[in-house]
Design a protein around this motif. Structure first.
Motif, short mmCIF file in Angstrom:
data_model
loop_
_atom_site.label_atom_id
_atom_site.label_comp_id
_atom_site.label_asym_id
_atom_site.label_seq_id
_atom_site.Cartn_x
_atom_site.Cartn_y
_atom_site.Cartn_z
N ASN A 220 0.83 -1.21 0.00
CA ASN A 220 0.00 0.00 0.00
C ASN A 220 0.86 1.26 0.00
O ASN A 220 1.70 1.45 0.86
N LYS A 221 0.63 2.14 -1.00
CA LYS A 221 1.40 3.38 -1.09
C LYS A 221 0.62 4.52 -0.47
O LYS A 221 -0.54 4.73 -0.79
N ILE A 222 1.29 5.28 0.40
CA ILE A 222 0.63 6.41 1.07
C ILE A 222 1.20 7.72 0.54
O ILE A 222 0.51 8.71 0.41
N GLY A 223 2.51 7.73 0.22
CA GLY A 223 3.16 8.94 -0.28
C GLY A 223 3.23 8.98 -1.79
O GLY A 223 2.30 8.55 -2.47
N GLU A 224 4.37 9.45 -2.30
CA GLU A 224 4.44 9.75 -3.72
C GLU A 224 5.55 9.06 -4.50
O GLU A 224 5.66 9.24 -5.72
N ALA A 225 6.42 8.29 -3.85
CA ALA A 225 7.50 7.63 -4.60
C ALA A 225 6.90 6.78 -5.71
O ALA A 225 5.84 6.19 -5.54
N LEU A 228 9.08 1.17 -4.99
CA LEU A 228 9.97 0.78 -3.90
C LEU A 228 11.09 -0.07 -4.49
O LEU A 228 10.88 -0.79 -5.46
N SER A 232 13.51 -3.80 -0.62
CA SER A 232 12.57 -3.25 0.38
C SER A 232 11.22 -3.96 0.27
O SER A 232 10.60 -4.32 1.28
N ILE A 236 9.22 -6.34 3.21
CA ILE A 236 7.86 -6.10 3.70
C ILE A 236 6.97 -7.32 3.45
O ILE A 236 6.22 -7.77 4.32
N TRP B 124 7.57 6.67 -0.12
CA TRP B 124 6.49 5.71 -0.43
C TRP B 124 5.41 5.74 0.65
O TRP B 124 4.22 5.70 0.36
N PHE B 125 5.84 5.82 1.90
CA PHE B 125 4.88 5.72 3.01
C PHE B 125 4.41 7.09 3.51
O PHE B 125 3.72 7.18 4.52
N GLY B 126 4.81 8.17 2.83
CA GLY B 126 4.33 9.49 3.21
C GLY B 126 4.98 10.07 4.45
O GLY B 126 4.44 10.99 5.06
N ALA B 235 11.86 -0.47 6.00
CA ALA B 235 10.74 -0.80 5.10
C ALA B 235 9.65 -1.55 5.87
O ALA B 235 8.46 -1.20 5.82
N ILE B 236 10.04 -2.57 6.61
CA ILE B 236 9.08 -3.41 7.34
C ILE B 236 8.38 -2.60 8.42
O ILE B 236 7.16 -2.65 8.59
N ASN B 239 5.95 0.04 7.00
CA ASN B 239 4.72 -0.58 6.50
C ASN B 239 3.76 -0.84 7.65
O ASN B 239 2.55 -0.68 7.51
N CYS B 242 2.70 3.01 9.21
CA CYS B 242 2.02 3.99 8.35
C CYS B 242 0.71 3.47 7.79
O CYS B 242 -0.03 4.22 7.15
N ASN B 243 0.40 2.19 8.01
CA ASN B 243 -0.85 1.66 7.47
C ASN B 243 -1.95 1.65 8.52
O ASN B 243 -1.70 1.76 9.69
#
Lengths: 243, 243
Positions: A220-225, A228, A232, A236, B124-126, B235-236, B239, B242-243
């Motif tokens: 699940n992507k929350i930001g903008e990259a 991954l 990485s 996960i 990625w995770f904001g 990364a782990i 995840n 942030c979720n």
């Protein structure tokens, strides 16, 4: 003392062609060499400084050449050589496979650091087998070996036609693929007998492999990259599948 | 055409000392330069091939020097130069901080690839802010910039006395630290206003920082690897948080 021929031989092992010819590869640094010494791998020759030899008591049956730091630097693939370098025999590839549990498939992963890190992650989570497409970077590349931090001794890396292999085992295991638009891994129920496919750094999973994946999964992507890094992602996803 | 002085200047930016003096850093490859062009960063100069210049229509107010591949190779820090290299002004450091949400703290992370990968994971995770001890590798190091894959434009990296900072904000946020013997992250309930501390590649979190962490967290180990790479851990853990 190290001879000119030894220097030439050890340096040649930085190239895949010569590793295949001699069936040997190079392991550097104390952590990595000690892991090799505690494994079933057969050592052809250790080159080490006096200090290292005195610190670690190595079995008598292993050939050790005492060298100085300058000599080590001449055969090392590292910017700064460590105190020890081992030439190790490449073991025979496993021929019987057990697809129970979690298994990883790599579809043309090219970066040595990524493969090495994925091997280390697999070792952390108890994943025993990584199946690689024939275009995936060679596991005995010095940068791969270095970044496994010794985990290379506990994870089997098998090069094969991954499309054929997946088709053969797909009846008995679930085939997951890490893609950009699949189901959120935090929401799915995972099958404990699985292949998980990761794709190339630039292009992801190839079309011919995507076609035979049974479940597409995504982090699940929350930001903008845009994406991954593949290691990485593997970290996960394995934390989810192996716990 | 590129002048001798330009070559000397661009190459000097591989060193932190000269980056600090000139307040400039280097960004290479199309993906990274395009992210810079779409951000608030100010570009001092672009060096690019004819092909690249024709493919991407760059605003008139940006100075572009058309060069050939050989010239690019002379100023590049990459083994194989890409089609474009930009010299970019280092922005002013942010001075007001908002510690709400998830924030990362790095305690002496030394490897450029690790910092770059962590920046990309944060993007990625904001996660917007990474606080680094003053001994952490410089964010404008070319290898860091390269491995962020453009995420450097969306994540703020702040160098500070992290011990003092943690002590100041610890009343309002939970301070987690990634260690080898903490609570399993898959079992804990996470606080959505948190600092998460990650330590040095060899030594982990330093004692003086460990002493002021309120919750020690760990990624459950199933196999035998001695440790996980710090970027894999980040990364782990992100995840989860942030979720």
């Amino acid at each position: 003392m190290i001879s000119k021929n030894q220097i030439k031989f050890v340096k040649s092992l930085q190239k895949k062609k010569f590793r295949l010819e001699s069936k040997c590869f190079v392991v550097e640094s104390s952590k990595n060499v000690n892991e090799i010494l505690n494994s079933n791998y057969k050592i052809q020759q250790i080159y080490a400084t006096k200090n290292w030899i005195e610190k670690y008591k190595i079995r008598d049956d292993i050939s050790i050449n005492q060298v100085n730091k300058n000599e080590l630097q001449r055969i090392s693939s590292l910017k700064t050589a460590s105190d020890v370098l081992a030439v190790v025999h490449i073991p025979l590839e496993k021929s019987d496979f057990d697809f129970s549990g979690i298994n990883i498939v790599l579809d043309d992963v090219k970066d040595p650091g990524n493969l090495g890190t994925i091997i280390r992650i697999c070792d952390w989570f108890g994943v025993k087998n990584i199946y690689c497409s024939e275009e995936t970077v060679d596991v005995y590349n010095p940068k791969v070996v270095q970044s496994t931090m010794g985990s290379i001794t506990r994870v089997d890396v098998i090069y094969t036609n991954i499309r054929r292999m997946i088709q053969e085992v797909a009846i008995n295991v679930e085939v997951y693929g890490a893609v950009m638009d699949g189901d959120d891994i935090n929401q799915i129920k995972v099958n404990k007998n699985s292949l998980i496919v990761f794709g190339n750094e630039s292009n992801g999973i190839s079309k011919e492999i995507k076609d035979i994946i049974s479940e597409r999964i995504t982090i699940n992507k929350i930001g903008e990259a845009e994406s991954l890094n593949v290691a990485s992602s593997a970290a996960i996803i394995l934390n989810k599948f192996c716990n």
